[in-house]
Design a protein around this motif. Sequence first.
Motif, mmCIF file in Angstrom:
data_model
loop_
_atom_site.group_PDB
_atom_site.id
_atom_site.type_symbol
_atom_site.label_atom_id
_atom_site.label_comp_id
_atom_site.label_asym_id
_atom_site.label_seq_id
_atom_site.Cartn_x
_atom_site.Cartn_y
_atom_site.Cartn_z
ATOM 1 N N ASN A 47 56.935 29.941 -17.649
ATOM 2 C CA ASN A 47 57.805 30.875 -18.356
ATOM 3 C C ASN A 47 57.514 30.785 -19.843
ATOM 4 O OD1 ASN A 47 60.125 32.363 -19.239
ATOM 5 N ND2 ASN A 47 61.045 31.865 -17.272
ATOM 6 N N ASN B 146 52.766 29.736 -20.278
ATOM 7 C CA ASN B 146 52.231 31.065 -19.957
ATOM 8 C C ASN B 146 51.304 30.958 -18.742
ATOM 9 O OD1 ASN B 146 49.888 29.902 -20.983
ATOM 10 N ND2 ASN B 146 50.274 30.760 -23.024
ATOM 11 N N ASP C 62 57.771 33.665 -14.332
ATOM 12 C CA ASP C 62 58.498 34.793 -14.889
ATOM 13 C C ASP C 62 57.725 36.076 -14.598
ATOM 14 O OD1 ASP C 62 60.573 35.909 -16.174
ATOM 15 O OD2 ASP C 62 59.831 35.551 -18.202
ATOM 16 N N TYR C 63 58.465 37.151 -14.487
ATOM 17 C CA TYR C 63 57.822 38.440 -14.209
ATOM 18 C C TYR C 63 56.978 38.882 -15.401
ATOM 19 C CZ TYR C 63 57.466 43.486 -13.555
ATOM 20 O OH TYR C 63 57.008 44.770 -13.452
ATOM 21 N N GLN C 64 57.503 38.672 -16.575
ATOM 22 C CA GLN C 64 56.814 39.140 -17.764
ATOM 23 C C GLN C 64 56.542 37.973 -18.703
ATOM 24 O OE1 GLN C 64 59.123 42.292 -19.361
ATOM 25 N NE2 GLN C 64 57.341 43.633 -19.390
ATOM 26 N N ASN D 200 53.781 36.411 -22.051
ATOM 27 C CA ASN D 200 52.999 36.972 -23.166
ATOM 28 C C ASN D 200 51.520 37.179 -22.857
ATOM 29 O OD1 ASN D 200 52.362 34.297 -23.162
ATOM 30 N ND2 ASN D 200 53.618 33.810 -24.966
ATOM 31 N N SER E 113 51.250 38.992 -16.544
ATOM 32 C CA SER E 113 52.519 39.129 -15.831
ATOM 33 C C SER E 113 52.543 38.142 -14.667
ATOM 34 C CB SER E 113 52.674 40.554 -15.314
ATOM 35 O OG SER E 113 51.823 40.737 -14.208
ATOM 36 N N THR F 93 62.740 37.445 -11.957
ATOM 37 C CA THR F 93 62.757 38.820 -12.476
ATOM 38 C C THR F 93 64.064 39.078 -13.190
ATOM 39 O OG1 THR F 93 63.893 39.779 -10.601
ATOM 40 C CG2 THR F 93 61.516 39.580 -10.417
ATOM 41 N N GLN G 157 63.994 44.813 -12.517
ATOM 42 C CA GLN G 157 62.789 44.767 -11.694
ATOM 43 C C GLN G 157 63.121 44.419 -10.248
ATOM 44 O OE1 GLN G 157 61.843 41.721 -14.117
ATOM 45 N NE2 GLN G 157 61.381 43.057 -15.846
#
Length: 949
Positions: free
Chosen positions: A577, A602, A626-628, A630, A633, A656, A660
């Motif tokens: 995350n 990441n 995590d879905y998103q 830096n 994805s 999410t 989402q």
Amino acid sequence: MNGEGNYPNVNYSSGFLKLIHNIFQKFLDVNSNNYQIELKKSLEEIGLFFDLDRIFIYYFSKDPTFMQIESQWNKKGIKPKREIEEEEVVYAFPWLIRQIKNKDFVVVNSVEEFSDEAVFEKEAFLKEGIKTSLIISLKSENKLIGFIGYESLSKPTVWKEEQIEILIDISKAFSHTRTRIVKEKTYKKALSGQAILLNNSESQIWALSNVTSYAAVNEAHASFFGKKKSDLEYQDLYDIFDIDTANKLSASNWELFQKNESAKKEIEVRNFKGENRLLQIKSKPQKDKTGNIKYLICTAEDITEQRLAERELYKAKEQAEAANIAKSQFLANMSHEIRTPMNGIFGFLDLLQSTNLSLEQKDFIREAKSASKVLLYIINDILDFSKIEAKKLTMEKIRFNLRNTIEDAVSLLVPKAVEKGLELYTMISEGVPEEVVGDPSRLRQILNNLISNAVKFTNKGEISVTVDCLKEENETAVLNFEVKDTGIGIRKDHIDNIFKSFSQADTSTTRKYGGTGLGLAISSELVKMMGGEIHVESIFGKGSIFKFDVRLKIVKRASGQKFAFEKLDGMNILIVNDDVNNRKIINSYLQETGLKVSEAENGSSAITTILSNASTKNKINIAIMDYQMNDMSGYELANTLKTIPFAKNIKLILLTSITQKGNAETVKEYGFSSYLSKPVRRDDLLACIAMVLGLKKENGEGHQVITKHIVKEVKNALEPRILLVEDNKMNRKIVITMLKSHDMTCDVAVDGSEALKAVLQKDYDVVFMDCQMPVMDGYECTSKIRMLEGDKKHTTIIAMTANAMDGDSEKCIKTGMDDYISKPINFNKMFKMIEANTKTRECVDDYSKIIDDNIDCFVKTTGLGKDDAKEILEEYIRCLPDLLSDISKAIAGNDFDKLAWTTHELKGSSGTLGILSIHELAIKLEQAALKHEIDECARFFAKIKDLLH
Ligand code: ADP
């Protein structure tokens, strides 16, 4: 300095005597009025007798650095000592003053005799042309008070001793008289001051020598009766006043005399205009040496107007209080009136939404619903506020799951936060107790208010909700809540106001953000009622932290979830995350699970971690990503991991945000075993991990964890018998349509009397009863039903009321209702109530299978006849629906005590009858109940139900 010289040709001894006699005679009788005249005459007599040119008397002023001529005499043709008699400074003659301070007199026969020190005196001698001078000091009680000067200007005088002695004696007469006159003047002044005070005082003052006689009175007292002082002084009351007044006053005087100490009394007396006036009399006895009252000193104030004003004030206060009660009653009624149509609006909008609509129409309905919700919030706020004002707000004391309550409150606001692009975190510390006693809906209300404000006033950044257990005292947890945002903040000078009702930080807030300014006032009151305090720290432009603490009785301490995770020891989990807070929260929730937790900030660092640990004992088994992020994805990371042989078998969980969510298929396609939405709930996280690792059963669609929903499914098979008692056509229609949308029907009664008939004819699972109806209201109807049922039967009656004031729920329960639901109706709640109350009668037929399956065995083991055995088994079956319904209710209400004993009963009876399949499951259910494992309970209960169908 005494020398020879010319002195008058007189017979000294007789002349001296005469002079002395005259002066002393005069001064014996002199008073302040003739003092000056007699003094002057005496000076003249002395001057002429001794053939002097001038005589003067100086006295020192109150300020002893000044002195003033009191009297002077001069011979014709000789200039007076002072043309203007005014204050002069003493230090004009320092040498002389020093001399007379130490001596009784000073004689100066010629200017040459002055020593060097007497510069000023010499100068005066020369200037005034004084030839000789005799200065005699004037003393009172051995203190120098002035001096008298005898001067010769035309010729030198030789002062004889006896002459000086006589003049000294005469000076004594002067100073004594002067002292006496000054004293008299001062005394007169004081007396006249007292008289001024007494006679100009607005208060009435008088002295009584006995119960019916005045000694002295002041003007105010005399003029109250329209009389002169002299009319009253030393007179008897009965000689002055009419009999009524005299009686009244003497009775009052008697009482005050009796007290024999300071006393106070109010009496009504007629004044000179014939008006009755209320006097407040204070008296104080003045006693003689033997302790007898010499005078009774009385003062009185006319308090007629003051008393009237007090009465008016009291009346106004009573009126205001009555108005306040009327106001809160009005508010309660209004809220009832507003809630009733709101019920219609909500219900019909819900129904309308489920019809075929164009996108635009759907959008309109969404807007209408959200506007109605806001309206309802405002109504609720105003109602709460009026309850607080009327001191009618009370706290419930029920057992509830703290973590769920907090997480539910946060969940409500997640969509709003996500919509604004804000991160919303919840962090509930490990030590926070699992179950407490208190008012969960009020706690939710406080959190809801603070979090919705945080969302409202934050445009960028994040909001975090943290909960800590500060300490435990006597089984009570002191919990600290913090809602922190990165929003607009609050100016320092506004901070004190925001907890006051109707207060907003500044007027522009109202324009820009809306709101009533009641939320924080209500929250602060609720926090106080929970034994805590609320406050805020804020930096304008940077954000705010609202902190509050509450005290809640602990029912169950934080247990952790360790029991479910015995098999997790040695497992490795990776949190991927880019948000440090999210990593921190998940990490803390995984403490004590046995899992070894690593973090990656990441996608690429996650890959590195996975690869570098692949062939070690730290090999990653699960990754929560995590879905998103830096760099890539969650989906991209999952895709990448699929291509890496070492990583293929890692179980993946996607984190999410709610927007989402719902795309369960896609999530599965990317290889995720499950997904969780933010903010992460600890129990969901743990259950999800357990499920992913195959330690827990996956239930239903998507990746929901096993929960109470199982119970719901069990119940869905039943067809509840519902009676709706409602006079309002619109409300009836909504409820009926809502039931229909869930494949349910109901009977309808439009008032209490119809309801009564219906209940007598049919056995209902649940009766929803409106309270205010024509003909017979809900309360009366319920009482009658309860009377008719007695001990034999109990129909569940749930009040449906738009009255949300305090006391309504009590009133419903008092009249015999089982529960109540307020309008606008929360249909989820209504269905839950139906579900909890629907009896399992449909299964009764199936239960007869139990008899067939077990009767032979039962006959064999007991030796009973078949008919007797059947009768016993039938009795068991008759009891079964109620027992199952109780178990179901206990599971739905998380009531483990009730669950344990109802299950115990099921276990006992099925064991005795040899119905082993049910008996064994009942044992497991009872054990799960004792361990408070709700999911397990639900699972075993479902199995029991399966067996019975
Ligand atoms: P309302 O939000 O309905 O106006 P509240 O009592 O909840 O009423 O809040 C009072 C005022 O306090 C708000 O109008 C706002 O000015 C200020 N306020 C409350 N919470 C925040 C926050 N998180 N950030 C900035 N200002 C806030």
